[in-house]
Design a protein around this motif. Structure first.
Motif, PDB file in Angstrom:
ATOM      1  N   ALA A 152       0.886  -1.190   0.025  1.00 60.88           N
ATOM      2  CA  ALA A 152       0.054   0.035   0.041  1.00 60.88           C
ATOM      3  C   ALA A 152       0.954   1.354  -0.072  1.00 60.88           C
ATOM      4  N   ARG A 153       2.120   1.030   0.754  1.00 61.93           N
ATOM      5  CA  ARG A 153       2.902   2.359   0.801  1.00 61.93           C
ATOM      6  C   ARG A 153       3.678   2.671  -0.678  1.00 61.93           C
ATOM      7  N   ALA A 154       4.122   1.326  -1.285  1.00 56.50           N
ATOM      8  CA  ALA A 154       4.838   1.416  -2.455  1.00 56.50           C
ATOM      9  C   ALA A 154       3.979   1.711  -3.639  1.00 56.50           C
ATOM     10  N   TRP A 155       2.796   1.339  -3.610  1.00 56.74           N
ATOM     11  CA  TRP A 155       1.780   1.373  -4.772  1.00 56.74           C
ATOM     12  C   TRP A 155       0.591   2.018  -4.331  1.00 56.74           C
ATOM     13  N   TYR A 156       0.757   2.931  -3.572  1.00 55.90           N
ATOM     14  CA  TYR A 156      -0.556   3.801  -2.915  1.00 55.90           C
ATOM     15  C   TYR A 156      -1.215   4.416  -4.371  1.00 55.90           C
ATOM     16  N   HIS A 157      -0.776   4.520  -5.340  1.00 52.68           N
ATOM     17  CA  HIS A 157      -1.470   5.170  -6.470  1.00 52.68           C
ATOM     18  C   HIS A 157      -2.618   4.001  -7.097  1.00 52.68           C
ATOM     19  N   TRP A 158      -2.431   2.861  -6.885  1.00 46.92           N
ATOM     20  CA  TRP A 158      -3.525   2.081  -7.329  1.00 46.92           C
ATOM     21  C   TRP A 158      -4.810   2.452  -6.417  1.00 46.92           C
ATOM     22  N   PHE A 159      -4.696   2.700  -5.167  1.00 43.95           N
ATOM     23  CA  PHE A 159      -5.831   3.125  -4.488  1.00 43.95           C
ATOM     24  C   PHE A 159      -6.360   4.409  -4.647  1.00 43.95           C
ATOM     25  N   PHE A 160      -5.363   5.261  -4.866  1.00 50.24           N
ATOM     26  CA  PHE A 160      -5.707   6.964  -4.951  1.00 50.24           C
ATOM     27  C   PHE A 160      -6.563   6.928  -6.495  1.00 50.24           C
ATOM     28  N   PHE A 161      -6.021   6.170  -7.302  1.00 49.13           N
ATOM     29  CA  PHE A 161      -6.542   6.472  -8.554  1.00 49.13           C
ATOM     30  C   PHE A 161      -7.900   5.746  -8.703  1.00 49.13           C
ATOM     31  N   ALA A 162      -8.249   4.915  -7.697  1.00 53.91           N
ATOM     32  CA  ALA A 162      -9.627   4.268  -7.687  1.00 53.91           C
ATOM     33  C   ALA A 162     -10.587   5.386  -7.224  1.00 53.91           C
ATOM     34  N   VAL A 163     -10.305   6.423  -6.259  1.00 54.78           N
ATOM     35  CA  VAL A 163     -11.111   7.213  -6.068  1.00 54.78           C
ATOM     36  C   VAL A 163     -11.753   8.106  -7.004  1.00 54.78           C
ATOM     37  N   PRO A 164     -13.269   8.448  -7.000  1.00 55.23           N
ATOM     38  CA  PRO A 164     -13.653   9.501  -8.112  1.00 55.23           C
ATOM     39  C   PRO A 164     -13.389  10.822  -8.119  1.00 55.23           C
ATOM     40  N   ASP A 165     -12.863  11.491  -9.170  1.00 58.01           N
ATOM     41  CA  ASP A 165     -12.502  12.877  -9.269  1.00 58.01           C
ATOM     42  C   ASP A 165     -11.306  13.458  -8.692  1.00 58.01           C
ATOM     43  N   LYS A 166     -11.179  12.954  -7.495  1.00 61.16           N
ATOM     44  CA  LYS A 166      -9.856  13.652  -7.087  1.00 61.16           C
ATOM     45  C   LYS A 166      -8.457  13.366  -7.570  1.00 61.16           C
ATOM     46  N   PRO A 167      -8.283  12.262  -8.125  1.00 62.09           N
ATOM     47  CA  PRO A 167      -6.957  11.978  -8.639  1.00 62.09           C
ATOM     48  C   PRO A 167      -7.056  12.982 -10.191  1.00 62.09           C
ATOM     49  N   GLU A 168      -7.951  13.243 -10.837  1.00 64.63           N
ATOM     50  CA  GLU A 168      -7.939  13.896 -12.070  1.00 64.63           C
ATOM     51  C   GLU A 168      -7.600  15.423 -11.599  1.00 64.63           C
ATOM     52  N   ARG A 169      -8.054  15.814 -10.626  1.00 62.30           N
ATOM     53  CA  ARG A 169      -7.733  17.338 -10.079  1.00 62.30           C
ATOM     54  C   ARG A 169      -6.217  17.342  -9.562  1.00 62.30           C
ATOM     55  N   ALA A 170      -5.779  16.244  -8.874  1.00 62.81           N
ATOM     56  CA  ALA A 170      -4.387  16.290  -8.495  1.00 62.81           C
ATOM     57  C   ALA A 170      -3.412  16.317  -9.723  1.00 62.81           C
ATOM     58  N   ILE A 171      -3.630  15.363 -10.672  1.00 65.98           N
ATOM     59  CA  ILE A 171      -2.791  15.149 -11.744  1.00 65.98           C
ATOM     60  C   ILE A 171      -2.678  16.318 -12.440  1.00 65.98           C
ATOM     61  N   LEU A 172      -3.942  17.091 -12.848  1.00 67.07           N
ATOM     62  CA  LEU A 172      -4.014  17.916 -13.919  1.00 67.07           C
ATOM     63  C   LEU A 172      -3.565  19.381 -13.500  1.00 67.07           C
ATOM     64  N   ALA A 173      -3.521  19.505 -12.150  1.00 67.71           N
ATOM     65  CA  ALA A 173      -2.877  20.622 -11.746  1.00 67.71           C
ATOM     66  C   ALA A 173      -1.327  20.659 -12.059  1.00 67.71           C
ATOM     67  N   ASP A 174      -0.958  19.527 -12.449  1.00 67.41           N
ATOM     68  CA  ASP A 174       0.604  19.804 -12.819  1.00 67.41           C
ATOM     69  C   ASP A 174       1.038  18.304 -13.411  1.00 67.41           C
ATOM     70  N   PRO A 175       0.620  18.065 -14.537  1.00 70.68           N
ATOM     71  CA  PRO A 175       0.747  16.399 -15.032  1.00 70.68           C
ATOM     72  C   PRO A 175       2.311  16.306 -15.123  1.00 70.68           C
ATOM     73  N   ALA A 176       3.330  17.132 -15.445  1.00 71.45           N
ATOM     74  CA  ALA A 176       4.752  17.017 -15.699  1.00 71.45           C
ATOM     75  C   ALA A 176       5.043  16.706 -14.309  1.00 71.45           C
ATOM     76  N   ALA A 177       4.978  17.333 -13.323  1.00 75.50           N
ATOM     77  CA  ALA A 177       5.427  17.139 -11.976  1.00 75.50           C
ATOM     78  C   ALA A 177       4.836  15.815 -11.239  1.00 75.50           C
ATOM     79  N   TRP A 178       3.610  15.630 -11.793  1.00 76.25           N
ATOM     80  CA  TRP A 178       2.937  14.434 -11.197  1.00 76.25           C
ATOM     81  C   TRP A 178       3.737  12.903 -11.850  1.00 76.25           C
ATOM     82  N   TYR A 179       3.759  13.043 -13.064  1.00 74.26           N
ATOM     83  CA  TYR A 179       3.923  11.834 -13.859  1.00 74.26           C
ATOM     84  C   TYR A 179       5.784  11.878 -13.901  1.00 74.26           C
ATOM     85  N   GLY A 180       6.391  12.786 -13.820  1.00 74.29           N
ATOM     86  CA  GLY A 180       7.789  12.900 -14.090  1.00 74.29           C
ATOM     87  C   GLY A 180       8.159  12.446 -15.701  1.00 74.29           C
ATOM     88  N   GLY A 181       9.347  11.853 -15.761  1.00 74.36           N
ATOM     89  CA  GLY A 181       9.827  11.318 -17.056  1.00 74.36           C
ATOM     90  C   GLY A 181      10.947  12.262 -17.588  1.00 74.36           C
TER      91      GLY A 181
END
Length: 316
Positions: A152-181
């Motif tokens: 759950a600590r290492a792959w927390y995004h599995w559970f966060f991404f399953a939450v309605p709406d909030k992940p979209e708002r967090a990611i789209l606030a700064d996609p480059a910072a969220w996803y890196g690369g």
């Protein structure tokens, strides 16, 4: 990217009962010889294969689509059960695409979320899939059955991404910072394609629907497979990145996969998570060895030796 490959958008019509819309996949294909389908992970597009695909195209016909919901492929409206983004729906897209391109039987390699689509395709269409290779993956239901605080600590995004709406708002606030690369690691053209994808709100929402399908419809389908005794009938190659965390979380990755298939070969790639971008030559060698065994196989022939490499230190 992809010198000598054809890039097109293929209208496949309605590929399954999950949605009434027509499915259009962006796909790049090229090379000659036995066909192999490459399925990318989250949040990449088919451009992640731009270093690997030309290496395989020397003796294979290589097909690289954007999965449903990703890149420039269709993003159908979702439903309460997330079925339009199930791995079964995505696998049906891929089967229809390969038949559209004239390939009734083919090998498939998936990485990350693309691996989930790849093994679902092997389970649902055993007459079509000749060989299955998966990278950085165990079945979704196996992850969830083993879920503990470490996972759950290492792959927390599995559970966060399953939450309605909030992940979209967090990611789209700064996609480059969220996803890196890294442009240097990915290559400029692949980086630009990736940036277009992660900055598109419709793509971000669709990519999250992929994850929302995981603990719901995808898990249910896998549990139904286990209850019915369905297994992967083709040879399976399991690869994982030495400098990622899958091997740390699960000491017996091959053993997990032998719960799903009888013929399993395993090995590691000396890279971080994005093996096709970081170690394309090593990955191509492992895949070509695995795929060549099918072409050379004769009655009484021995199985290919496992593809094994020294394990190095694991990074974050």
């Amino acid at each position: 990217m992809f010198d000598g490959f054809t890039l097109e958008h293929v209208d496949l019509g309605r590929t399954g009962p999950e949605t009434a819309e027509r499915t259009v996949l962006r796909v790049r294909h090229g090379g000659s010889g036995p066909p192999v389908l490459l399925l990318h992970g989250h949040p990449r597009t088919h451009a992640t294969w731009h270093r690997l695909a030309p290496l395989l195209a020397a003796d294979h016909t290589v097909v690289c689509p954007d999965l449903r919901g990703y890149g420039q492929s269709s993003k159908p409206p979702t439903t309460a059960d997330h079925a339009p983004y199930s791995k079964r729906a995505m696998a049906r897209d891929c089967l229809a695409l390969m038949r559209h391109l004239g390939h009734e039987r083919f090998a498939v390699f998936g990485h990350d979320r693309g691996s989930c689509v790849a093994y679902r395709l092997a389970l649902d269409a055993p007459d079509a899939v000749t060989r299955l290779a998966v990278g950085d993956c165990i079945p979704i239901s196996e992850h969830l059955a083993r879920c503990d605080e470490r996972f759950a600590r290492a792959w927390y995004h599995w559970f966060f991404f399953a939450v309605p709406d909030k992940p979209e708002r967090a990611i789209l606030a700064d996609p480059a910072a969220w996803y890196g690369g890294s442009k240097e690691k990915m290559g400029a053209a692949a980086w630009e394609d990736y940036q277009r994808a992660i900055h598109d709100p419709a793509t971000v929402r669709a990519m999250l629907e992929d994850y929302r399908a995981g603990p719901t419809v995808d898990r249910e389908l896998e549990e139904a497979d286990r209850a019915a005794g369905r297994r992967i009938t083709c040879p399976v190659l399991v690869l994982w990145s030495e400098r990622d965390d899958l091997g740390d979380l699960y000491p017996d990755i091959p053993g997990i996969w032998r719960g799903w298939a009888d013929d399993v070969t395993a090995g590691t790639i000396d890279s971080g998570h994005h093996m096709a971008e970081e170690a394309p030559e090593q990955l191509a060698g492992a895949l070509r060895t695995f795929l060549a065994a099918e072409r050379a196989q004769t009655p009484g022939a021995s199985r290919p030796a496992p593809v094994r490499h020294p394990r190095g230190a694991h990074g974050a």
